[in-house]
Design an enzyme around this catalytic site. Structure first.
Site, PDB file in Angstrom:
ATOM      1  N   PHE A 149      -2.314  15.800   5.029  1.00 34.01           N
ATOM      2  CA  PHE A 149      -2.445  15.147   3.733  1.00 34.01           C
ATOM      3  C   PHE A 149      -1.120  15.211   2.992  1.00 34.01           C
ATOM      4  O   PHE A 149      -0.446  16.245   3.018  1.00 34.01           O
ATOM      5  CB  PHE A 149      -3.541  15.834   2.916  1.00 34.01           C
ATOM      6  CG  PHE A 149      -4.068  14.950   1.837  1.00 34.01           C
ATOM      7  CD1 PHE A 149      -5.042  14.005   2.122  1.00 34.01           C
ATOM      8  CD2 PHE A 149      -3.565  15.042   0.549  1.00 34.01           C
ATOM      9  CE1 PHE A 149      -5.511  13.159   1.128  1.00 34.01           C
ATOM     10  CE2 PHE A 149      -4.040  14.184  -0.451  1.00 34.01           C
ATOM     11  CZ  PHE A 149      -5.016  13.252  -0.161  1.00 34.01           C
ATOM     12  N   VAL A 150      -0.725  14.126   2.357  1.00 38.66           N
ATOM     13  CA  VAL A 150       0.553  14.111   1.647  1.00 38.66           C
ATOM     14  C   VAL A 150       0.368  13.671   0.193  1.00 38.66           C
ATOM     15  O   VAL A 150      -0.570  12.950  -0.129  1.00 38.66           O
ATOM     16  CB  VAL A 150       1.579  13.176   2.338  1.00 38.66           C
ATOM     17  CG1 VAL A 150       1.951  13.705   3.711  1.00 38.66           C
ATOM     18  CG2 VAL A 150       1.060  11.749   2.436  1.00 38.66           C
ATOM     19  N   ASP A 158      -1.724  10.937  -4.673  1.00 37.58           N
ATOM     20  CA  ASP A 158      -2.347  12.054  -5.379  1.00 37.58           C
ATOM     21  C   ASP A 158      -3.222  12.899  -4.477  1.00 37.58           C
ATOM     22  O   ASP A 158      -3.615  12.489  -3.381  1.00 37.58           O
ATOM     23  CB  ASP A 158      -3.224  11.511  -6.505  1.00 37.58           C
ATOM     24  CG  ASP A 158      -4.493  10.853  -5.949  1.00 37.58           C
ATOM     25  OD1 ASP A 158      -4.360   9.990  -5.049  1.00 37.58           O
ATOM     26  OD2 ASP A 158      -5.606  11.219  -6.380  1.00 37.58           O
ATOM     27  N   ASP A 207      -4.205   4.992   6.423  1.00 33.19           N
ATOM     28  CA  ASP A 207      -4.747   6.138   7.150  1.00 33.19           C
ATOM     29  C   ASP A 207      -5.669   5.600   8.238  1.00 33.19           C
ATOM     30  O   ASP A 207      -5.227   5.207   9.303  1.00 33.19           O
ATOM     31  CB  ASP A 207      -5.484   7.012   6.125  1.00 33.19           C
ATOM     32  CG  ASP A 207      -5.893   8.359   6.671  1.00 33.19           C
ATOM     33  OD1 ASP A 207      -5.254   8.831   7.613  1.00 33.19           O
ATOM     34  OD2 ASP A 207      -6.855   8.941   6.146  1.00 33.19           O
ATOM     35  N   GLU A 210       0.841  -1.206   0.000  1.00 34.68           N
ATOM     36  CA  GLU A 210       0.000   0.000   0.000  1.00 34.68           C
ATOM     37  C   GLU A 210       0.870   1.247   0.000  1.00 34.68           C
ATOM     38  O   GLU A 210       2.013   1.214   0.437  1.00 34.68           O
ATOM     39  CB  GLU A 210      -0.869   0.011   1.270  1.00 34.68           C
ATOM     40  CG  GLU A 210      -2.250  -0.587   1.071  1.00 34.68           C
ATOM     41  CD  GLU A 210      -3.259   0.425   0.531  1.00 34.68           C
ATOM     42  OE1 GLU A 210      -2.849   1.406  -0.123  1.00 34.68           O
ATOM     43  OE2 GLU A 210      -4.454   0.215   0.777  1.00 34.68           O
ATOM     44  N   ASP A 211       0.273   2.342  -0.445  1.00 35.79           N
ATOM     45  CA  ASP A 211       0.991   3.615  -0.389  1.00 35.79           C
ATOM     46  C   ASP A 211       0.935   4.190   1.032  1.00 35.79           C
ATOM     47  O   ASP A 211       1.937   4.556   1.616  1.00 35.79           O
ATOM     48  CB  ASP A 211       0.423   4.622  -1.402  1.00 35.79           C
ATOM     49  CG  ASP A 211      -1.097   4.744  -1.338  1.00 35.79           C
ATOM     50  OD1 ASP A 211      -1.742   3.976  -0.585  1.00 35.79           O
ATOM     51  OD2 ASP A 211      -1.656   5.602  -2.035  1.00 35.79           O
TER      52      ASP A 211
HETATM   53  P1  IMP Z   1      -7.647   4.297   4.727  1.00 35.22           P
HETATM   54  O1  IMP Z   1      -8.660   3.278   4.341  1.00 35.22           O
HETATM   55  O2  IMP Z   1      -8.258   5.446   5.479  1.00 35.22           O
HETATM   56  O3  IMP Z   1      -6.467   3.706   5.449  1.00 35.22           O
HETATM   57  O4  IMP Z   1      -7.194   4.983   3.389  1.00 35.22           O
HETATM   58  C1  IMP Z   1      -6.167   4.540   2.660  1.00 35.22           C
HETATM   59  C2  IMP Z   1      -6.167   5.130   1.279  1.00 35.22           C
HETATM   60  O5  IMP Z   1      -6.599   6.499   1.258  1.00 35.22           O
HETATM   61  C3  IMP Z   1      -4.768   5.138   0.775  1.00 35.22           C
HETATM   62  O6  IMP Z   1      -4.458   3.921   0.139  1.00 35.22           O
HETATM   63  C4  IMP Z   1      -4.760   6.321  -0.144  1.00 35.22           C
HETATM   64  O7  IMP Z   1      -5.174   5.918  -1.423  1.00 35.22           O
HETATM   65  C5  IMP Z   1      -5.741   7.282   0.425  1.00 35.22           C
HETATM   66  N1  IMP Z   1      -5.065   8.288   1.264  1.00 35.22           N
HETATM   67  C6  IMP Z   1      -5.121   8.405   2.598  1.00 35.22           C
HETATM   68  N2  IMP Z   1      -4.378   9.427   3.030  1.00 35.22           N
HETATM   69  C7  IMP Z   1      -3.820   9.982   1.940  1.00 35.22           C
HETATM   70  C8  IMP Z   1      -2.916  11.082   1.735  1.00 35.22           C
HETATM   71  O8  IMP Z   1      -2.464  11.768   2.669  1.00 35.22           O
HETATM   72  N3  IMP Z   1      -2.571  11.321   0.468  1.00 35.22           N
HETATM   73  C9  IMP Z   1      -3.016  10.607  -0.592  1.00 35.22           C
HETATM   74  N4  IMP Z   1      -3.855   9.573  -0.448  1.00 35.22           N
HETATM   75  C10 IMP Z   1      -4.248   9.258   0.799  1.00 35.22           C
HETATM   76 MG    MG Z   2      -4.354   3.279  -1.611  1.00 38.32          MG
END
Ligand code: IMP
Ligand code: MG
Length: 473
Positions: free
Chosen positions: A442-443, A449, A393, A389-390
């Site tokens: 946010f990054v 992106d 969050d 994963e990137d």
């Molecule tokens: P989660 O389900 O809240 O953990 O969200 C994860 C996904 O949200 C990541 O795989 C990203 O695609 C996107 N995401 C969350 N935070 C950021 C950020 O700061 N920058 C860009 N994409 C983000």
């Molecule tokens: Mg993602």
């Protein structure tokens, strides 16, 4: 002339059968059953249902019971009455001295003297119970028990019709009716943001309960002078979530209460979502006040290209070591994983396979559930899978993906993420390989992106996000 008890039961049952057989929404059926049972038994009644972890019973529909009693805390399926695991009716003639009562003080405060619990059996397993709470000493007769059992069966019928229409009979093994309860709950949210949040949770199939518990914080003599009722409880994560969408001044007060709560109830897991975090969460899905914002330029670089390269190299070394005797399948999650994956695999020294997975994000315009938009092409059964994963969050995406993969019987399942924003975590997902921990901002860049922009930056940075209109309360 007053009706005999028998006639009264007969009449109430006949009416309830007609309602269950009608086309009104299931929640109206359950409400009607609770009300009719309460009236005939001259008692308070609650229909409690098992959550998806099958450990807690949640008050879903009730009649004639005070709010403080319903919010007294979550009922432990093994500590409370016991009719659910037994699959048999349980009678408590004297609530004051019975160890099967989980919250005796609350029962006393509500004036409850006797109790009867009858399990709700659906497809052979108990999914909940109809509980009768009497304010006077009650010798429940066989006739009373038969009546409540008939009502419990009607509850099962009402639930069964919703679960089968939703799953089209696909799941014969109904583990819990909870996920299908979404449409049943008659929740009145105090704030629209709570509804938005509930929709996001529904999308990811995360079970939630709205305000199920009030925590007493201060007590003077016998009176509770301060309480705290968190907005949500997520049984699968055993987590309470409080949304703060209000002004900073009130947040300070809330913070104090929360600190207090944590001290008094150290076992309770609770997370506070501030207005800003919450808006960012919504904006991620194109909603909320930040949705109309645009990013201009870069505020601050967090990790330079060299720093990233060094860190990726270290993660790759660790993976090469851990997978020296197993061929891993690296599974990227679209689309932010791109740069990370490309660099990572070139630094891994053991033979490997690569595939990727696409998933849909929450869209406020429809109420569909999360979907796999591109599934794995290679077979994952019996493979050593590493999800790449990137950024993690809230963790709810990864938690969904892990659930999806577990069903396919991988030989092992590990997780690797370039970035970890731990402060925002809701779902407690295990992370095996982490590049960097990032702050609560946010990054973008290096694959990540903001509205499809900035993926091609070679570094990771915090963008300048400006509101289009400066008006925002
Ligand atoms: P989660 O389900 O809240 O953990 O969200 C994860 C996904 O949200 C990541 O795989 C990203 O695609 C996107 N995401 C969350 N935070 C950021 C950020 O700061 N920058 C860009 N994409 C983000
Ligand atoms: Mg993602």
């Amino acid at each position: 002339m007053p009706l005999t008890k028998e006639k009264e039961y007969y009449k109430a049952t006949r009416r309830a059968v007609a309602i269950v057989n009608s086309s009104v929404p299931a929640k109206e059926k359950l409400d009607a059953i609770a009300r009719a049972t309460a009236r005939c038994m001259e008692s308070g009644v609650s229909i409690v249902l098992l959550d998806s972890t099958k450990t807690k019973l949640i008050h879903n529909f009730s009649w004639g019971l005070p709010k403080f009693f319903l919010r007294k805390g979550l009922l432990d399926v093994h500590k409370s009455l016991g009719e659910v695991p037994l699959g048999q009716p349980v009678i408590v003639p004297d609530a004051g001295s019975d160890s099967r009562i989980q919250f005796p003080e609350m029962a006393a405060k509500a004036g409850i003297v006797s109790m009867l619990g009858v399990p709700v059996m659906l497809h052979g397993s108990a999914v909940g119970s109809v509980r009768v709470y009497s304010r006077k000493h009650f010798e429940y007769t066989n006739q009373d028990i038969a009546f409540v059992t008939a009502m419990a069966n009607l509850v099962a019928l009402a639930l069964g019709s919703t679960t089968s229409s939703q799953t089209e009979g696909a799941t014969k093994d109904i583990k819990s009716v909870a996920p299908s309860l979404r449409q049943l709950r008659s929740v009145t949210f105090a704030h629209p943001s709570e509804r938005d949040f509930a929709n996001i949770l529904d999308f990811y199939d995360i079970e939630w309960v709205y305000e199920p518990r009030s925590f007493p914080l201060k007590q003077e003599d016998d009176k509770i002078t301060e309480m705290f009722t968190p907005d949500f409880y997520l049984p699968g994560l055993d987590l309470y979530v409080e949304l703060t969408t209000m002004k900073q001044g009130l947040v300070t007060r809330k913070n104090r209460k929360l600190r207090h709560l944590r001290e008094m109830y150290p076992d309770v897991k609770i997370t506070l979502l501030y207005k800003n975090d919450y808006d960012k969460l919504l904006a991620k899905y194109g909603g909320g006040p930040l949705a109309q914002t645009r990013a201009h330029g870069i505020k601050r670089v967090l990790f330079s290209a060299t720093e990233i390269a060094d860190r990726v190299q270290l993660v790759a070394q660790q993976i090469s070591k851990d997978y020296a005797s197993r061929r891993p399948l690296l599974l990227g999650v679209q689309r932010g994983f791109l740069c990370f994956m490309a660099d990572l695999i070139r630094c891994i020294t053991v033979p490997l396979d690569v595939d990727f997975l696409g998933i849909s994000y929450y869209d406020r315009s429809d109420d569909a559930a999360v979907k796999i938009t591109k599934d794995v092409d290679l077979s994952v059964t019996g493979r050593h899978v590493i999800v790449v994963e990137d950024i993690i969050d809230t963790g709810i995406t990864l938690s969904y993906i892990l659930g999806h993969l577990k069903e396919r019987h991988t030989a092992s399942l590990a997780t690797c993420t370039l970035l970890d924003r731990r402060v925002r975590r809701l779902a407690d997902v295990p992370l095996d390989y982490v590049g960097f921990e990032v702050p609560d901002e946010f990054v973008v860049g290096y694959g990540l992106d903001y509205k499809e922009e900035y993926r091609n930056l070679p570094f990771i940075a915090i963008p300048v996000i400006r509101k289009q209109r400066a008006k925002e309360k």
